[in-house]
Design an enzyme around this catalytic site. Structure first.
Site, short mmCIF file in Angstrom:
data_model
loop_
_atom_site.label_atom_id
_atom_site.label_comp_id
_atom_site.label_asym_id
_atom_site.label_seq_id
_atom_site.Cartn_x
_atom_site.Cartn_y
_atom_site.Cartn_z
N HIS A 37 0.86 -1.18 0.00
CA HIS A 37 0.00 0.00 0.00
C HIS A 37 0.90 1.23 0.00
O HIS A 37 1.57 1.52 0.99
CB HIS A 37 -0.92 0.02 1.22
CG HIS A 37 -1.73 1.28 1.31
ND1 HIS A 37 -2.60 1.67 0.32
CD2 HIS A 37 -1.79 2.25 2.26
CE1 HIS A 37 -3.15 2.82 0.65
NE2 HIS A 37 -2.68 3.19 1.83
N ASP A 39 1.00 5.11 -0.33
CA ASP A 39 0.30 6.39 -0.32
C ASP A 39 0.95 7.37 -1.28
O ASP A 39 2.17 7.58 -1.25
CB ASP A 39 0.33 7.00 1.09
CG ASP A 39 -0.55 6.23 2.06
OD1 ASP A 39 -1.74 6.07 1.77
OD2 ASP A 39 -0.03 5.78 3.10
N ASP A 161 -7.69 1.59 2.31
CA ASP A 161 -7.28 2.52 3.35
C ASP A 161 -8.21 3.70 3.59
O ASP A 161 -8.13 4.31 4.64
CB ASP A 161 -5.87 3.05 3.05
CG ASP A 161 -5.21 3.67 4.27
OD1 ASP A 161 -5.56 3.28 5.40
OD2 ASP A 161 -4.34 4.54 4.10
N HIS A 415 -6.43 9.70 -0.65
CA HIS A 415 -7.11 9.69 0.64
C HIS A 415 -6.30 10.32 1.77
O HIS A 415 -6.79 10.38 2.91
CB HIS A 415 -7.54 8.27 1.02
CG HIS A 415 -6.43 7.28 1.08
ND1 HIS A 415 -6.03 6.53 0.01
CD2 HIS A 415 -5.62 6.91 2.10
CE1 HIS A 415 -5.04 5.75 0.35
NE2 HIS A 415 -4.77 5.95 1.63
#
Length: 912
Positions: A37, A39, A161, A415
């Site tokens: 994951h 970001d 997420d 996000h």
């Protein structure tokens, strides 16, 4: 192996994608999904994350992850990996050799490297507008399609997420043709109930307007968020012991690891319904040294499966979300097998006093900048580039491009971007990227306007009109104003400009006088607003056309943000979490000092509540909308109290504990105080637990009256008392909420070192509920897509073309021109939507037919051929097929839109 065959558009060729390992019927099949994951900005900027810089903040380097994963996939054909963030992959891909690119294409074709989600980023679901989400998905999916073809097409949405999940996101994913949607975060009470009833997988019916199954989407809740099961993390950032499988060594642990894994698998299958379970093997920025993960996963699979000879019924395999979903589909379960979900997943709480509702408002200045940048992208980058043709990109004002703005806006949907949950230096970086995009797009506009008007006079862009700053208009005795309406229908728009002096005359393009006033204030005879003469506060609002009047009082308040010393919990208010110390609000002032200004154009009541809170209540002539322009800041913190600043409207409307909010700017959902539609809530935070995201509008109503508030950015709000609607405007906090960002939300700037000052607008309308949507839906679109205003010094030169229309005719009221942008040199992307819900309006909630050769096509073009996406899809483009034509005239292309339907077309055009 399972062989998946995809047809490549309408070209008659087929691509074979070998993807899924065989499962074992009758056994518990455990699908291990290696993933990372990454970001697109959070604690570090996008650039810092990609290159692995500033590891003193967080150890993370995406380029090394992709290098290492590809290397390890090549060493064992059984291995699998999924990747999500196209923004990072695109950057990595451009730096690879041709040989490496061919190698990666082979991995994708064989299903060993699979893309999921496919957007430029994994967008936030609460604070994003659907138009910006569609755009960021478009550029990510287009890159994957152009680069890898059908095997690169993501088939699963993967939002592991985001902090709560919006129904509109699921609707858009379903319309884009995704087979399923997986996420990790779920309210702790909802998760507990779903585990007990084995309902962690469901069918999400994500629209009340689109006819099923158009917006139906299989949705799965991942068992461990997006982390591996406890004890099975083998990244260089993890502390779990590796599998030590030499029996001659004293610390041999295979039996212990296998036994623990079998226990975990049996526990997990107890809360799911089928003999297939999924495990995410990875986490934040993991697989930088992929050998650590894969060496241990290879061993885990081998040793667990060896237990089958001794009677074990557990089979472990490398897998992907689409392979897992494929097996659920093959089980051929009856439809009622999975429950139906019709609401959304807001608000999200991970503990009794930990509601993630603060980020609905966090960083309100960045949220507004993102919203007006979205307007800038649609109007300047997209529409102007199409209208100007090649001249827009290379004209008398230089070379411009839209890519910078498109990618900056796409990254801003992440996000931890528009959500306001990033570190301050990262928020600054997001804003810088948007500003760079503005600069590039302004060249496009100047070139286009010069070509369309015949005038090469330099164009001036006043980007600070919101604070009444425009050096040209303040210093020039004569100047010209150009106003461009981006909506495909006529609108009225009042232009307010700062000037120096009072002796100004305004004329239109034909030299006729225009009614104007030097003082910027408002008057309207359709609405009537009254103020309490003793307090200076709003006291009532009337719609004179419909003969409606409601009692309406408005004021500003603040909640005392928890510092962690509350008796119930140590949880503090922070960038993510809103947690007031109590339900008590502190009024900023019981009275307002007022000044009234009135003329034939506008009427204003200017209110001062305190040195840091003021407002202008404004009514424009012939408007049915009341404008409230609020200014808040610097929020004082000298008393060592963090503050959550709200405005609250208290009315005589009998709302019965119910109010309504939009979902990402589209469909509206009903909200009820202390209630969740599909599970029984134990309310532990009476304020924060009743806050919801308001992306563009919210309203309360009874049988007779509906008060709608349209916002100019995403904000949080609720109806804590009947007949009341409150909206959070600003947050200034002194503590971190311990969710990873590691710093308090305490914004300042060089211009405002004492704390950030934020200005915004709320638009109020009062209508009968049956017709209210006729006002608030187009009004919300007008706020999102505002006119572009440019200036030139002096009067327009002779022979200048003073007016231009980009459309041949206006679109019907129910149809919104969502996107028109340049796709290729001779291809234009056109996206139309029906902007009304099925229940909105007797007048507008009907199917509408549009002639693509007339209404939406720019008047500068002639339509040659049309292409409709080859599969049910709102943004994906693959192959071509003819547009629908009328039976009477085969040269006429028409499309019929049903309520809430989005349709995308590629049009092959040429300039007239």
């Amino acid at each position: 192996m399972t062989v998946n065959v995809f047809q490549d558009g309408d070209h008659g060729t087929h691509t074979v994608c070998v993807s899924c390992h065989a499962i074992k019927p009758g056994m518990l099949n455990v699908h291990l999904v290696p993933h990372t994951h990454d970001d697109v900005g959070w604690l570090k900027t996008v650039d810092q994350y990609f290159y692995g810089a500033r590891n003193d903040i967080q150890h993370a380097g995406v380029q090394y992850i992709l290098d290492s994963v590809v290397d390890q996939l090549l060493k064992n054909p059984d291995r699998r990996f999924i990747y999500v963030e196209t923004a990072f992959f695109y950057r990595w891909w451009k730096r690879q050799s041709g040989d490496m690119q061919d190698t990666v294409k082979q991995l994708v074709d064989e299903g060993r490297l699979e893309f999921v989600n496919g957007g430029w980023c994994m967008s936030d679901e609460a604070t994003t507008h659907y138009s910006a989400v569609v755009d960021q998905m478009t550029i990510g999916l287009r890159f994957l399609n152009d680069t890898f073809g059908p095997c690169g097409r993501p088939r699963v949405a993967w939002h592991i997420d985001p902090f709560g999940h919006a129904r509109e996101h699921a609707s858009v994913f379903a319309q884009m043709g995704y087979d399923g949607f997986f996420f990790g975060r779920l309210d702790y009470q909802d998760r507990s109930r779903r585990k007990a009833s084995r309902e962690q997988e469901m069918v999400w019916r994500a629209s009340e307007s689109l006819v099923p199954p158009v917006a139906d989407l299989f949705t799965g809740i991942l068992p461990n968020g997006y982390n591996p099961p406890e004890g099975f993390c083998w990244d260089q950032l993890c502390d779990d012991p590796p599998i030590r499988d030499d029996p001659d060594l004293e610390d041999y642990n295979v039996e212990d690891v296998v036994s623990k894994f079998l226990t975990v698998a049996q526990e997990q299958v107890g809360v799911y319904k089928t003999n297939h379970i999924i495990m995410t093997m990875g986490s934040d920025f993991q697989y930088e040294n992929a050998n650590l993960w894969y060496k241990n996963l290879d061993k885990l699979i081998r040793y667990v499966n060896q237990k089958q000879v001794n009677g074990s019924n557990i089979h472990v395999l490398y897998s992907t979300p689409s392979c897992y979903l494929q097996e659920l589909h093959r089980a051929n379960l009856s439809c009622p097998y999975f429950p139906m979900r019709i609401d959304d997943f807001f608000p999200y709480a991970d503990a009794a006093h930990d509601f993630w509702t603060g980020y609905f408002t966090s960083r309100p200045a960045l949220k507004r900048y993102e919203r007006i940048s979205n307007s800038y992208l649609q109007v300047i980058c997209n529409q102007m580039e199409v209208l100007g043709g090649p001249t827009s990109r290379n004209g008398s004002f230089g070379v411009g491009n839209s890519d910078t703005m498109k990618k900056a806006m796409a990254v801003a949907q992440h996000h931890d971007a528009v959500s306001g949950t990033e570190k301050q230096h990262v928020a600054d970086d997001y804003a810088r990227r948007l500003a760079n995009g503005w600069t590039q797009c302004q060249v496009l506009v100047s070139n286009t306007l010069a070509a369309l008007s015949g005038s090469s006079a330099p164009r001036v862009y006043c980007e600070h009109l919101n604070i009444s700053v425009c050096p040209l208009t303040e210093s020039s005795s004569k100047f010209s104003v150009n106003v461009y309406n981006p909506l495909a229908r006529p609108v009225g728009w009042s232009v307010r400009l700062p000037v120096n002096g009072t002796a100004y005359a305004v004329t239109d393009s034909s030299g006729n006088a225009v009614d104007c006033q030097v003082r910027d204030c408002v008057l309207c005879t359709f609405l009537k607003v009254t103020f309490d003469p003793e307090t200076g506060l709003l006291s009532s609002l009337s719609n004179l056309e419909t003969q409606q009047t409601v009692r309406l009082s408005q004021n500003f308040y603040w909640y005392n943000a928890s510092d962690g010393n509350n008796k119930d919990s140590k949880q503090m208010s922070g960038a993510y979490i809103f947690r007031p110390n109590s339900s008590t609000t502190f009024i900023i002032s019981k009275t307002a000092k007022i000044e009234t200004v009135q003329n034939s154009v506008v009427q204003e009541v200017r209110q001062w509540f305190s040195p840091w809170v003021s407002q202008v209540v404004r009514l424009y002539a012939d408007s049915r909308v009341l404008e409230l322009e609020w200014t808040v800041g610097p929020v004082p913190i000298g008393d060592n109290m963090g503050k959550e600043v709200i405005t609250r409207f208290d009315t005589s409307i009998n709302s019965s504990g119910i109010f309504y909010t939009d979902s990402n700017g589209r469909e509206v959902l009903q909200r009820r105080k202390d209630y969740r539609p599909t599970w029984t809530l134990t309310q532990t935070e009476p304020v924060a637990g009743n806050y919801y995201p308001i992306n563009s509008r919210a309203y309360i109503k009874d049988e007779k009256d509906q008060l709608t508030v349209v916002t100019d950015r995403s904000q949080g709000g609720g109806s804590i008392q009947d007949g009341s609607l409150e909206i959070m405007l600003h947050r200034r906090l002194l503590h971190d909420d311990v969710r990873g960002v590691g710093e308090p939300l305490n914004e300042a700037s060089d211009l405002y070192p004492e704390g950030l000052v934020v200005r915004g607008r709320l638009l109020l309308s009062l209508n009968p509920p049956a017709v209210a949507a006729n006002t608030h839906r187009p009004l919300a679109q007008e706020v999102v897509l505002q006119p572009l205003i440019t200036f030139t010094e002096g009067l327009l030169p002779p022979n200048t073309r003073p007016e231009f229309s980009g459309l041949q005719t206006a679109l019907p009221p129910a149809v919104h021109l969502l996107t028109v942008s340049q796709w290729d040199p001779d291809l234009v992307l056109l996206r139309l939507e029906h902007q009304y819900e099925a229940r909105d309006s007797k007048e507008h909630s009907q199917p509408v037919t549009v002639n693509l050769q007339v209404s939406p096509l720019p008047s500068t073009f002639i339509l040659l051929t049309g292409a409709d996406p080859s599969y049910r899809c709102a943004v994906c483009l693959s192959g071509e097929k003819p547009l629908p034509k009328t039976k009477g005239d085969p040269s006429v292309w028409e499309v019929t839109l049903k309520p809430m339907e989005i349709r995308t077309f590629l049009l092959r055009v040429r300039l007239r």
